[in-house]
Design a protein around this motif. Structure first.
Motif, short mmCIF file in Angstrom:
data_model
loop_
_atom_site.label_atom_id
_atom_site.label_comp_id
_atom_site.label_asym_id
_atom_site.label_seq_id
_atom_site.Cartn_x
_atom_site.Cartn_y
_atom_site.Cartn_z
N ASN A 7 -83.89 -16.04 -155.22
CA ASN A 7 -84.51 -17.35 -155.28
C ASN A 7 -84.29 -18.00 -153.91
OD1 ASN A 7 -81.89 -18.60 -155.21
ND2 ASN A 7 -81.73 -18.34 -157.43
N SER A 8 -84.74 -19.21 -153.74
CA SER A 8 -84.64 -19.83 -152.41
C SER A 8 -83.20 -20.02 -151.97
CB SER A 8 -85.40 -21.16 -152.37
OG SER A 8 -84.81 -22.10 -153.24
N ASN A 9 -82.29 -20.31 -152.89
CA ASN A 9 -80.87 -20.45 -152.52
C ASN A 9 -80.29 -19.12 -152.06
OD1 ASN A 9 -80.75 -23.21 -152.97
ND2 ASN A 9 -80.18 -22.96 -155.12
N ASP A 10 -80.67 -18.02 -152.73
CA ASP A 10 -80.21 -16.69 -152.33
C ASP A 10 -80.68 -16.37 -150.91
OD1 ASP A 10 -79.05 -16.16 -154.84
OD2 ASP A 10 -80.88 -15.22 -155.59
N ARG A 11 -81.92 -16.68 -150.63
CA ARG A 11 -82.49 -16.39 -149.31
C ARG A 11 -81.75 -17.18 -148.23
NH1 ARG A 11 -87.84 -13.89 -149.66
NH2 ARG A 11 -88.14 -13.40 -151.83
N LYS A 12 -81.44 -18.41 -148.52
CA LYS A 12 -80.68 -19.23 -147.56
C LYS A 12 -79.28 -18.65 -147.36
CE LYS A 12 -83.16 -23.44 -148.71
NZ LYS A 12 -83.08 -24.71 -149.46
N LEU A 13 -78.66 -18.22 -148.43
CA LEU A 13 -77.33 -17.64 -148.37
C LEU A 13 -77.33 -16.38 -147.50
CD1 LEU A 13 -74.43 -17.96 -149.54
CD2 LEU A 13 -75.18 -16.50 -151.42
N LEU A 14 -78.29 -15.49 -147.74
CA LEU A 14 -78.38 -14.27 -146.95
C LEU A 14 -78.67 -14.60 -145.49
CD1 LEU A 14 -78.28 -11.19 -146.83
CD2 LEU A 14 -80.74 -11.18 -147.35
N ALA A 15 -79.54 -15.54 -145.24
CA ALA A 15 -79.87 -15.94 -143.87
C ALA A 15 -78.62 -16.45 -143.14
CB ALA A 15 -80.96 -17.02 -143.88
N ARG A 16 -77.83 -17.25 -143.82
CA ARG A 16 -76.59 -17.77 -143.21
C ARG A 16 -75.61 -16.65 -142.93
NH1 ARG A 16 -75.38 -21.54 -147.78
NH2 ARG A 16 -73.25 -21.00 -147.22
N LEU A 17 -75.51 -15.70 -143.86
CA LEU A 17 -74.61 -14.57 -143.66
C LEU A 17 -75.04 -13.73 -142.46
CD1 LEU A 17 -72.22 -12.84 -144.80
CD2 LEU A 17 -74.00 -11.48 -145.93
N MET A 18 -76.32 -13.44 -142.37
CA MET A 18 -76.83 -12.62 -141.27
C MET A 18 -76.53 -13.28 -139.93
SD MET A 18 -80.41 -11.53 -143.17
CE MET A 18 -81.22 -10.95 -141.70
N ARG A 19 -76.76 -14.58 -139.85
CA ARG A 19 -76.50 -15.30 -138.60
C ARG A 19 -75.00 -15.30 -138.29
NH1 ARG A 19 -77.58 -20.88 -139.48
NH2 ARG A 19 -75.41 -20.98 -140.05
N ALA A 20 -74.19 -15.63 -139.27
CA ALA A 20 -72.75 -15.76 -139.04
C ALA A 20 -72.11 -14.43 -138.66
CB ALA A 20 -72.07 -16.34 -140.28
N GLU A 21 -72.60 -13.34 -139.22
CA GLU A 21 -72.01 -12.03 -138.95
C GLU A 21 -72.54 -11.38 -137.67
OE1 GLU A 21 -69.61 -10.17 -140.31
OE2 GLU A 21 -69.18 -11.32 -142.12
N ALA A 22 -73.78 -11.72 -137.27
CA ALA A 22 -74.38 -10.92 -136.19
C ALA A 22 -75.30 -11.67 -135.24
CB ALA A 22 -75.14 -9.74 -136.81
N GLU A 23 -75.20 -12.97 -135.16
CA GLU A 23 -76.10 -13.69 -134.26
C GLU A 23 -76.01 -13.16 -132.83
OE1 GLU A 23 -77.62 -18.16 -133.60
OE2 GLU A 23 -75.45 -17.91 -133.67
N GLY A 24 -74.82 -12.81 -132.39
CA GLY A 24 -74.63 -12.27 -131.05
C GLY A 24 -75.27 -10.91 -130.84
N GLU A 25 -75.70 -10.27 -131.90
CA GLU A 25 -76.35 -8.96 -131.83
C GLU A 25 -77.87 -9.09 -131.81
OE1 GLU A 25 -74.14 -5.85 -132.27
OE2 GLU A 25 -72.90 -7.49 -131.53
#
Length: 143
Positions: A7-25
């Motif tokens: 759902n939209s909250n899940d998508r936001k959660l995954l987006a935040r995780l992706m950024r927090a774990e690998a934005e520098g990549e």
């Protein structure tokens, strides 16, 4: 079409995780982190039996993501992050994380195995590890 239920909250959660774990990549690295997350939900195997949602996957203890204990993770998802999350939720796979369930950032070279799981490759600072098809067939199924 989505490969996992979200759902939209899940998508936001995954987006935040992706950024927090690998934005520098960069975007590729962020997509790879997303692949690992989606694979953990799809897999229902090994350390991730019973993980059936993105929320369960992100906050799994033990075995979850280090980023969830850092303040940066809790910032609002940006449009770019959401677009990347949508791509992996819709089935985009990026090697070496295509079938990976784990990744970490070593201080040197990637080991051949990590917790008995074979190395599937490295992207910039992260090493990725994928189970065998015999150990986790669900992540090897095509969409």
């Amino acid at each position: 079409m989505a490969v996992i239920k979200t759902n939209s909250n899940d998508r936001k959660l995954l987006a935040r995780l992706m950024r927090a774990e690998a934005e520098g990549e960069g975007e590729q690295g962020m997509l790879m982190v997303g692949n690992v997350g989606v694979n953990r939900v799809r897999g229902n195997c090994l350390d991730f039996k019973g993980i059936r949602s993105l929320e369960q996957m992100v906050f799994q203890r033990p075995g979850g993501f280090e980023a969830t204990v850092k303040g940066y993770f809790y910032q609002r998802a940006r449009d770019r992050d959401l677009r990347l999350a949508n791509r992996v939720i819709n089935g985009e796979r990026v090697h070496p994380a295509s079938n990976a369930l784990w990744f970490f950032r070593p201080t040197g070279a990637c080991p051949g195995q990590w917790y008995n799981q074979p190395n599937s490759g490295r992207y910039k600072n992260h090493c990725f590890f994928s189970p065998t098809q015999a150990n986790c067939s669900n992540i090897y199924n095509t969409y």
